[in-house]
Design an enzyme around this catalytic site. Structure first.
Site, PDB file in Angstrom:
ATOM      1  N   GLY A 142      -7.991   9.574  10.084  1.00 37.71           N
ATOM      2  CA  GLY A 142      -8.218   9.717  11.509  1.00 37.71           C
ATOM      3  C   GLY A 142      -9.305  10.687  11.898  1.00 37.71           C
ATOM      4  CE  LYS A 190      -3.068   2.899   2.578  1.00 38.64           C
ATOM      5  NZ  LYS A 190      -3.508   3.300   3.925  1.00 38.64           N
TER       6      LYS A 190
END
Length: 266
Positions: free
Chosen positions: A167, A106
């Protein structure tokens, strides 16, 4: 894997997975809680920040791989904490060495330490280098449909637009761009970043995403293991709803569900 699983499996870089939920491994209180949450999520792919988590590079320290063995889970090394293409490429080459030639990775190249928004110029450069070097690149990106298509053209095996900032827990802020990316993609599209609760994950799947990747939404919950279970169900329900096809939206319902013909006096 059952025949039904095979019919609706997630295929990434020619590898088949039952679960469409991918989870991160950071922000838990310890590796034991990480494993418990991963088990509850049903995830088969777990992403690991090579710069922040020991998977063997720090001899003598506990390794995450003792709790999440590669024989059981597909480890997805990521480049969290990288702010330029050179650092990202170097980090994933290290991961490949540590994981015995593992090539599914990733990529994320950040542009700002406050928002963690992706630096797409550096992301594109790193993606080109990694693909040429034989990596199977899943890439975190902005929700710009043109740049998402360019990453696919470079050879990335999946594009992963943010739902909202990493987040933040803000959910999907721009479903319209996400739908354009999905409609034009020939590779899997997975929402990455911004999911806050189960309904966010379900909406992503109902829009047609192939999967969802999350970390903070689970790890920062009051009960991470219970939230992981909720996310598993949400992704499954969202996928089923997408496949079923929702009814058209109406401002109000003037069409009765019961027949109106053949009534007395009709």
């Amino acid at each position: 894997m059952t025949p039904q699983d095979k019919m609706d499996a997630l295929v990434l870089a020619e590898r088949t997975f039952r679960s469409r939920l991918l989870v991160g491994t950071g922000k838990y209180k310890d590796f034991a809680q990480t494993r418990a949450a991963v088990d509850a999520s049903g995830a088969e792919i777990v992403t690991v920040a090579i710069r922040r988590t020991n998977i063997g590079q720090n001899a003598g320290e506990p390794s995450l791989l003792e709790f999440l063995p590669p024989s059981r889970f597909t480890i997805l090394p990521n480049t969290a904490g990288c702010y330029n293409a050179e650092d990202a490429v170097r980090t994933l080459k290290l991961a490949r060495e540590l994981l015995d030639g593992h090539d599914l990775v990733k990529l994320e190249v950040l542009g700002d330490p406050n928002t963690l928004f992706p630096n797409m110029v550096e992301t594109l450069a790193a993606a080109e280098t990694l693909v040429k070097d034989g990596f199977k690149v899943m890439v975190y990106c902005s929700d710009d449909p043109i740049l998402a298509k360019r990453l696919e053209e470079i050879g990335c095996c999946a594009v992963m637009p943010l739902a909202s900032l990493i987040g933040s827990g803000m959910g999907i802020l721009n479903p319209w761009n996400l739908q354009i990316i999905i409609a034009n993609a020939k590779v899997p599209v997975l929402v990455d970043a911004g999911v806050g609760t189960a309904s966010d994950a379900a909406i992503a799947m109902e829009l047609g995403c192939d999967g969802v990747l999350m970390n903070t939404a689970i790890a920062a919950a009051r009960d991470p293991v219970l939230m992981a279970s909720a996310m598993r169900k949400a992704v499954e329900a969202g996928r089923e709803a997408y496949l079923a096809g929702r009814m058209p939206k109406k401002l109000y319902s003037a069409a009765p569900s019961s027949p109106t013909t053949g009534l007395i006096g009709g």
